[in-house]
Write a protein that holds these residues in place. Structure first.
Motif, mmCIF file in Angstrom:
data_model
loop_
_atom_site.group_PDB
_atom_site.id
_atom_site.type_symbol
_atom_site.label_atom_id
_atom_site.label_comp_id
_atom_site.label_asym_id
_atom_site.label_seq_id
_atom_site.Cartn_x
_atom_site.Cartn_y
_atom_site.Cartn_z
ATOM 1 N N HIS A 96 0.310 11.291 1.533
ATOM 2 C CA HIS A 96 0.116 9.939 2.991
ATOM 3 C C HIS A 96 1.393 9.688 3.535
ATOM 4 N N GLU A 124 0.501 -1.193 0.105
ATOM 5 C CA GLU A 124 0.012 0.043 -0.183
ATOM 6 C C GLU A 124 0.752 1.397 -0.063
ATOM 7 N N ARG A 125 1.711 1.843 -1.086
ATOM 8 C CA ARG A 125 2.980 2.754 -0.790
ATOM 9 C C ARG A 125 2.349 2.732 -2.545
ATOM 10 N N ASP A 135 4.025 14.043 -1.937
ATOM 11 C CA ASP A 135 4.319 13.139 -1.114
ATOM 12 C C ASP A 135 4.068 13.817 0.285
ATOM 13 N N ARG A 177 -4.157 7.890 -2.477
ATOM 14 C CA ARG A 177 -2.646 6.943 -1.610
ATOM 15 C C ARG A 177 -1.050 8.164 -1.981
ATOM 16 N N THR A 182 3.874 7.627 2.891
ATOM 17 C CA THR A 182 4.558 6.117 2.575
ATOM 18 C C THR A 182 5.992 6.069 1.832
#
Length: 677
Positions: A228, A191-192, A243, A225, A230
């Protein structure tokens, strides 16, 4: 919002909804002029040049090495070189489709595809920099490894092949890779995100092509994503790869310019296909702020060399402009998507500016050398790069044949190959022309009504755009023509088939009627040199002015100055109107095409010798000691600069002191001055 699927299948971007429907390479053909010449050079020189260099430096050989199990010791190039091979494949595919006779290019695509196929793993994984024995594991460096970035270009090449030629082996390779990405990075997986956005656009386009929801869902996941945390903190700050905050929360594009623009384009694709109006509005807001505060006069984006990034608001130094060519390509891609989604001509305005002043500037006249970065002020004459070795990516002072990081040549090649698909659109009411080039357009409107147009123009050198109706239906429809924003303050005429004339303002000019074959519509744009000044908050260019002519930015080059002078000697007088100068396109004394030259009133200041050690500052009220020669200064289109050998160059020209301003008539006193044509 338009809900119907696009009728053309040969489209680089094919949204299933939106305000406008793009016309594909099977509907629009560029037949002559500025862009036809560049597309011809792209097909006959640039594509082969890129292919040969990739073989020479080992980037295509990496796939053979991977298939033969020796990649851990024999791999050559940076970790992202696979992407440039894929971009070349996409460019070849679109070029073959757009020129109508691409058998040789098709054969080259097939041969290169065979090499790539041999390196793909059974589960769909394909990357020559990671995953093999002796290499770092798969996805062990999402910050810098570029694995998903490379997949993005592979998938786009596969989509291009399917749309242009039907599903072939390249498309199958791309589909297997995309399935692997969804299985690996879907919910419950890794989940990246990738440090370099690109996969988002590709997955949405694959979803549009196949109708498979999982590809769209995965693209939306990647967009959601982002921001957040990651990814690990980079040296340049988390904004470097966007990011630092979610896309929905951002108010301006920031960080690495290409990454930011690619992410924004992918977010638009996701927003359009999912109906996410808030996400679309967020990107529009970011585009507006970036254009207003972080964009060069040329349309270039990115003022930082160290991190290839946007600077803060109004930090736009011309001599340190990075303005990466790839950022120009990405900007056009974003503007095109926003135009299709909203129908607003301002997005086509920026695309035009960027195409003529960034994309057209990068390649040399022969299509075999390129600018990676696009400065607006060259203080020292460049050095001719070696034709035998690659150059550092941004340090080449003249166009170089190849770079250690050669993302830009292949990106230029693919956008030139796709270019017919960026000219025109349709909707339920008619046809819209956004970019002007000699072209032929054939499409079908709502209700099955076929129309065909011929466009003839000498744009951007001249301002007349003539549209002839070749075929029409027996019902009224609307022909819309973009009136560029640069026409503000001058008079633009629209001439209807009955020869009635009316002035039109920047935006869109429309003619609605029952058209007949042979009907002629003319747009008469006021192409003439004009002065441009900058917002005073751009500190680096206070006290300067620039010249534009139509969509072209102009510059001064030392090769047009008297012997012994460089461009730092120039002072111009904006109180005197610039005029068309000597040398029409293709004639001695003028650039190869587009715009000829411009002459401005000014003076050349004799500076102290470069070895002088005097303190360079003095009281404001002390008379200047410089010795000035009044003259007419010749300017050339920025896209042509450095085409005549090493030179100094500048776009923003210092103005004369108010108490030393020249009388307008004095501009023609020098032997170097030229009367208006």
């Amino acid at each position: 919002m338009r809900e119907k699927a696009a009728q053309s299948s040969v489209l680089p971007v094919a949204p299933t909804r939106g305000r406008l429907r793009p016309l594909g390479l099977d509907e629009v053909r560029i037949t002559g002029g500025f862009w036809a010449r560049r597309r011809h050079i792209n097909a006959t020189a640039t594509l082969g040049h890129c292919r040969d260099w990739m073989e020479r430096v080992g980037w295509t050989g990496n796939f053979r090495a991977a298939a033969e199990g020796r990649i851990h010791r024999d791999r050559r190039g940076r970790e992202f070189t696979d992407a440039d091979v894929y971009k070349l494949l996409e460019a070849m595919t679109w070029q073959a489709a757009g020129q109508g006779a691409g058998a040789s290019l098709d054969a080259e695509v097939a041969a290169l595809t065979e090499v790539i196929a041999s390196a793909q793993e059974p589960d769909g994984y394909l990357n020559t920099a990671f995953g093999a024995p002796g290499q770092e594991p798969r996805y062990s460096d999402l910050e810098w490894g570029h694995e998903l970035y490379c997949y993005g270009y592979l998938v786009q090449a596969g989509v291009a092949q399917t749309r242009a030629r039907g599903e072939g082996e390249l498309a199958k390779i791309a589909r297997r890779a995309a399935d692997h990405v969804c299985a690996t990075f879907g919910r419950g997986g890794i989940e990246r995100v990738c440090g370099h956005p690109e996969i988002e656009m590709a997955l949405v386009e694959l979803a549009r092509l196949t109708g498979e929801q999982r590809y769209l869902d995965q693209a939306a996941l990647f967009v959601d994503r982002r921001g957040h945390g990651t990814l690990a903190d980079p040296e340049f700050g988390r904004s470097y790869y966007q990011d630092d905050m979610p896309v929905l929360d951002a108010t301006v594009l920031r960080g690495h310019a290409v990454r930011a623009l690619y992410l924004a384009a992918g977010a638009v694709d996701v927003a359009v296909e999912t109906g996410d109006e808030a996400l679309l509005a967020a990107v529009v807001r970011q585009w507006e702020a970036t254009v207003a505060r972080r964009t060069y006069l040329t349309g270039g984006m990115g003022s930082h060399h160290r991190d290839e990034a946007f600077g803060d608001d109004f930090v736009l130094p011309p001599d340190r402009a990075y303005s990466e060519t790839c950022a120009g390509v990405a900007s056009v891609m974003l503007s095109w998507r926003l135009l299709l989604a909203t129908g607003e001509p301002r997005f086509a305005d920026l695309a035009e500016r960027t195409l003529f002043n960034v994309i057209a500037t990068s390649p040399s006249d022969d299509g075999r050398a390129f600018f990676y970065a696009n400065t607006l002020h060259r203080r020292r004459r460049g050095t001719t790069p070696s034709t035998d070795t690659d150059s550092p990516r941004a340090e080449s002072s003249l166009r170089a044949p190849w770079f250690a990081v050669s993302c830009c040549p292949t990106n230029v090649a693919r956008i030139l190959a796709q270019l017919p698909g960026y000219l025109a659109t349709a909707d339920d009411h008619g046809v819209q022309l956004h970019q002007y080039a000699d072209s032929e357009i054939t499409t079908t409107l709502a209700g099955g009504h076929g129309v065909a147009l011929r466009v003839r123009t000498d744009y951007p050198s001249g301002g007349q755009v003539t549209v002839w109706i070749s075929r029409s239906s027996d019902r009224p429809w609307t022909l819309s023509l973009r009136v560029p924003a640069w026409t503000a303050g001058a008079t633009t005429w629209l001439v209807a088939p009955d020869e009635s004339r009316r002035s039109v303002v920047p935006g869109t000019a429309e003619v609605t009627r029952i058209f007949r074959p042979g009907d002629e519509i003319r747009l008469e744009l006021p192409v003439a040199p004009r002065w441009t000044r900058a917002d005073p908050r751009i500190d680096a260019i206070r006290g300067t002015a620039a010249v534009e002519r139509g969509p072209l930015v102009y510059c001064a080059e030392s090769v047009d100055l008297p012997a012994g002078h460089e461009v730092d000697a120039i002072r111009v007088d904006p109180s005197a109107e610039p005029t068309d100068g000597p040398g029409e396109p293709g004639e001695p004394g003028g650039p190869d095409d587009a715009g000829g030259t411009v002459v401005v009133a000014g003076e050349l200041v004799a500076h102290a010798d470069a070895t002088d050690t005097a303190w360079p500052y003095e009281p404001l009220d002390r008379p200047l000691a410089a010795n000035a020669d009044r003259t007419g200064i010749v300017l050339v289109p920025y896209h042509s600069w450095a085409g005549r050998g090493p030179s100094t160059m500048r776009v923003w020209l210092p103005t004369v002191e108010p108490d030393r301003a020249l009388e307008p008539h004095r501009a023609v006193e020098s032997d170097r001055s030229v009367e208006p044509n």
